[in-house]
Enzyme design. Structure first.
Site, PDB file in Angstrom:
ATOM      1  N   HIS A  51     -10.443   1.461   8.346  1.00 14.58           N
ATOM      2  CA  HIS A  51      -9.970   2.544   9.328  1.00 14.58           C
ATOM      3  C   HIS A  51     -10.859   2.356  10.709  1.00 14.58           C
ATOM      4  CE1 HIS A  51      -8.984   3.879   5.336  1.00 14.58           C
ATOM      5  NE2 HIS A  51      -7.981   4.606   5.900  1.00 14.58           N
ATOM      6  N   HIS A  63       3.300  14.595   0.044  1.00 16.72           N
ATOM      7  CA  HIS A  63       3.428  14.512   1.331  1.00 16.72           C
ATOM      8  C   HIS A  63       5.040  14.571   1.782  1.00 16.72           C
ATOM      9  CE1 HIS A  63      -0.137  12.752   2.701  1.00 16.72           C
ATOM     10  NE2 HIS A  63      -0.155  11.857   1.767  1.00 16.72           N
ATOM     11  N   HIS A  92       0.758  -1.172  -0.081  1.00 20.13           N
ATOM     12  CA  HIS A  92       0.001  -0.066  -0.165  1.00 20.13           C
ATOM     13  C   HIS A  92       0.941   1.062   0.119  1.00 20.13           C
ATOM     14  CE1 HIS A  92      -3.760   1.926   0.571  1.00 20.13           C
ATOM     15  NE2 HIS A  92      -3.081   2.948   1.278  1.00 20.13           N
ATOM     16  N   ALA A  93       0.498   2.232  -0.849  1.00 25.21           N
ATOM     17  CA  ALA A  93       1.424   3.220  -1.083  1.00 25.21           C
ATOM     18  C   ALA A  93       1.521   4.342   0.067  1.00 25.21           C
ATOM     19  CB  ALA A  93       1.047   4.131  -2.137  1.00 25.21           C
ATOM     20  N   GLU A 110      -3.327  15.376   3.370  1.00 25.75           N
ATOM     21  CA  GLU A 110      -3.855  14.587   2.220  1.00 25.75           C
ATOM     22  C   GLU A 110      -4.363  15.390   1.009  1.00 25.75           C
ATOM     23  OE1 GLU A 110      -3.815  11.389   2.001  1.00 25.75           O
ATOM     24  OE2 GLU A 110      -2.922  11.336   4.016  1.00 25.75           O
ATOM     25  N   HIS A 163       0.983  12.113  -5.773  1.00 24.89           N
ATOM     26  CA  HIS A 163       0.256  12.297  -4.525  1.00 24.89           C
ATOM     27  C   HIS A 163       1.273  12.104  -3.297  1.00 24.89           C
ATOM     28  CE1 HIS A 163      -2.883  11.913  -1.095  1.00 24.89           C
ATOM     29  NE2 HIS A 163      -2.044  10.944  -0.805  1.00 24.89           N
ATOM     30  N   GLU A 164       1.973  11.115  -3.229  1.00 21.35           N
ATOM     31  CA  GLU A 164       2.816  10.686  -2.210  1.00 21.35           C
ATOM     32  C   GLU A 164       4.067  11.864  -2.210  1.00 21.35           C
ATOM     33  OE1 GLU A 164       2.332   8.634  -0.134  1.00 21.35           O
ATOM     34  OE2 GLU A 164       0.510   7.403  -1.475  1.00 21.35           O
ATOM     35  N   TYR A 184     -10.077  12.910   5.140  1.00 23.07           N
ATOM     36  CA  TYR A 184     -10.059  12.678   3.848  1.00 23.07           C
ATOM     37  C   TYR A 184     -11.344  13.195   3.276  1.00 23.07           C
ATOM     38  CZ  TYR A 184      -7.109   8.936   5.034  1.00 23.07           C
ATOM     39  OH  TYR A 184      -5.946   8.082   5.730  1.00 23.07           O
TER      40      TYR A 184
HETATM   41 ZN   LIG Z   1      -1.747  10.320   1.354  1.00 21.37          ZN
END
Ligand SMILES: [Zn+2]
Length: 673
Positions: free
Chosen positions: A552, A427, A393-394, A451, A423-424, A562
């Site tokens: 979650h 972060h 999982h990324a 996020e 996206h990553e 989110y």
């Molecule tokens: Zn993320």
């Protein structure tokens, strides 16, 4: 801290030791067990320490222990075995104990004079964990044991059918494949129900879990664990429900149009008796996703126009891979053996993965951000190793608060992984930007910000941008292509919104006791009906524990972040488009290469959690309020198109026992089956 991608294709999954623990790790990870009561001594506070000195010391101790904790976690995610799990568990236990120690030491400064920065730091310290642990060591240990057990049940969950030799078992991934690819009504129902069986045994643990985190919350002076979660937004916790309802109210009409369109298409596909559930609700097992949070797998049913404007990013990346493969092959002298061919293949996979990351880096650098450090390229997990189990999982990692940043993915040359790496890196650039701050301030302005950062860039990956970097050819502009592109986006981002909201509506109620254990499942489905307009085709009684079938919940990751991120990314995007001087319809804007936009963006990241997010937002776009109007502006063409499509339909739905949520006045469920 590490951040887990919002997506197992956008399924906001995540696992990891510390993030379950640190609330500013927005994506998250597996908490770990403590079979015995923590035996770790917390450094005593020096006599006569002032509040300011206390925070300076905590920051120092935090920095000193942080790298060890993240190293243990990185190891346990990239070399999964009993040894690495044990080390991560121990590191986590030490961390939780230390955190509780600091929080207790902070008690004596209550009401004392201190700098505003120190007051903010003490507040952030108390909110650092989403799993407030009781001060009693035995109950702290019980809590981490239960958390680990629930997480383990989820991770190992499988649905078995058949007996003896005919017995087959399927895990989540395989059951998700069914929902994605299979359009047979009964087959999907079986997969959906099958996955939900894994949660039934968690119920008892979850009841106890709630008692224990509530005790931890009360030990810190909060009413319950939900109040801890709601306290991270620089506003009175009691106001968060109304604030998120306000944002939801802005986008709800768009969701209702999308809902109406999907229902019509499902009716056409399966017949009205099967395509919807009483009250015009969508059947939970037919949405292409276990939780109905992302409908993009239903593209075959929901695609507005056949073959209009498909940007073949996956095709382009696969071509790149073929090229890399030829290059690697050419490096080889003589005819390669089968084993050598495998190595050549892997070398080509790694090449293309690094090229994808490099493209993403190029976007950030075009805004004026730094080059990623060499260690990023050396230590990142780009592709799936062959010799061991890893968590694919990324996720994005800050290993030491000093430049050792990494991403962890099992990249393949396709569009999904291509956008995920953008996206990553969001972060990662957030980490690098706030690394100069004291450790306690190294976090998002609030958890939704973290996020939203990378997705803001993803919104800027327009057809024009992709063309400008040579990834795709000249794009034909057509109304059909635009609607298709918007629909794709909406099936992920708009369909998600009510789901992003309902999970914590349920948990807040569970934590504050307004939802009793005897009605866990009923209230879950009431909220699903109210917000999402989805329902199971048969009532799900209290013999089930359907909330536990969503990672979650057993993983205890707050979810409101989110929802907020899905709104904020459009707000940020608009602000940066404005800063870049873009004129034109919002959905056409790309601020790639624009230094003015980049400056604003970097300024926002650099503030971390050092000031209230309202101030950070104000510095970006002049406003102190989160606002969803950019979502509507972006999707204006789609919304107009949907209205046309839905003309003559009775849109909206009636949830039987929850408040109805009609768009137009909903007719009684006269035609539902
Ligand atoms: Zn993320």
């Amino acid at each position: 801290m590490k951040h887990w991608s919002a997506k197992p294709r956008h399924a906001l999954l995540a696992l990891a030791v510390i993030a379950g623990v640190l609330s500013f790790a927005a994506c998250k990870r597996t908490p770990t067990p403590a079979e015995t009561a923590p035996s770790i001594a917390v450094k005593p506070a020096p006599a006569n320490e002032t509040a300011d000195q206390f925070i300076a010391r905590v920051n120092e101790e935090f920095r000193a222990t942080y790298a060890e904790l993240s190293a243990a976690q990185w190891l346990s995610s990239t070399y999964i075995n009993d040894d690495s799990e044990m080390l991560a568990a121990k590191a986590n236990e030490r961390w939780l104990t230390q955190l509780n120690g600091w929080i207790q030491q902070a008690d004596k400064f209550e009401g004392q004079p201190m700098s505003p920065q120190t007051a903010r730091s003490i507040m952030l310290l108390k909110l650092m964990t989403a799993m407030p642990a009781p001060r009693d060591p035995a109950r702290l240990a019980e809590l981490t044991r239960i958390a680990t057990r629930m997480e383990g049940m989820y991770g190992a969950g499988e649905y078995c059918t058949g007996e003896g030799d005919a017995k087959t078992c399927r895990q989540l991934g395989e059951l998700e494949d069914v929902l994605r690819d299979n359009r047979d009504y009964a087959t999907q129902l079986d997969a959906w129900k099958g996955w939900h069986t894994i949660a039934q045994p968690m119920r008892k643990d979850y009841v106890r879990f709630v008692e224990l985190v509530n005790e931890g919350a009360k030990d810190m002076g909060f009413a319950d664990a939900g109040e801890v979660w709601r306290s991270g937004y620089d506003m009175p916790p009691a106001k968060i429900a109304a604030e998120t309802d306000r944002l939801w109210g802005q986008v709800k009409p768009l969701y209702e149009q999308l809902h109406c369109y999907a229902r019509t298409k499902l009716d056409a596909k399966y017949g009205m008796d099967k395509g919807e559930v009483a009250g015009h609700m969508l059947p939970a097992h037919l949405m292409g996703n276990m939780w109905q949070q992302d409908w993009s797998n239903l593209w075959d049913i929901l695609q507005p126009y056949q073959n209009a404007g498909s940007l073949d990013i996956t095709g382009a990346l696969q071509q790149q891979y073929q090229q890399d493969y030829s290059t690697e092959l050419a490096k080889h002298a003589g005819a390669p053996t089968t084993d050598e061919l495998v190595e050549i293949e892997r070398a080509a996979q790694l090449d293309v993965a690094k090229q994808m990351a490099s493209r993403a880096q190029d976007f950030y650098m075009s805004l004026g951000m730094q080059k990623l450090p060499d260690s990023y390229w050396e230590k990142t997990q780009f592709i799936k190793p062959r010799d061991r189990n890893v968590v694919c999982h990324a996720s994005a990692w800050d290993m030491n608060m000093a430049g050792d940043v990494r991403t962890k993915m099992c990249m393949k040359p396709n569009e999904e992984d291509f956008t995920t790496i953008y996206h990553e890196l969001g972060h990662v650039y957030y980490y690098l930007a706030y690394n100069k701050l004291p450790p306690i301030f190294q976090g998002g302005a609030h958890d939704g910000f973290h996020e939203a950062i990378g997705d803001t860039i993803v919104l800027s990956m327009t057809p024009k941008y992709l063309q400008s970097i040579g990834l795709v050819g000249e794009q034909q502009q057509s109304k059909e292509a635009l609607i298709n592109a918007q629909m794709r986006m909406a099936l992920t981002k708009v369909a998600f919104l009510p789901f992003g909201l309902m999970i914590d509506r349920w948990r807040w109620g569970v934590f504050d006791g307004s939802i009793k254990p005897g009605e866990y499942n009923k209230t879950w489905w009431d909220l699903k009906a109210k917000y999402q307009g989805v329902a199971p085709i048969q009532a799900r009684g209290e013999e089930f524990f359907d909330p536990g079938a969503k990672y979650h919940v057993p993983g205890n990751t707050p979810y409101t972040r989110y929802f907020l991120a899905n709104i904020l990314q459009f707000q940020f995007y608009k602000a940066l488009c404005d800063a870049s001087g873009f004129k034109g319809p919002l959905y056409e804007c790309s601020f790639y290469g624009n230094k003015a936009a980049g400056q604003k963006y970097l300024a926002m990241l650099s503030k971390g959690a050092s000031q209230p997010w309202q101030q950070t937002l104000k510095e970006l776009n002049g406003s102190e309020q989160m606002d969803a109007s950019a979502v509507l502006e972006y999707f204006a063409p789609l919304q107009a198109w949907l209205k046309q499509q839905n003309e003559g339909q009775t849109c909206g739905w009636q949830a039987s026992s929850a408040a109805p949520a009609p768009a137009k006045p909903a007719a009684p469920a006269a035609r539902a089956g």
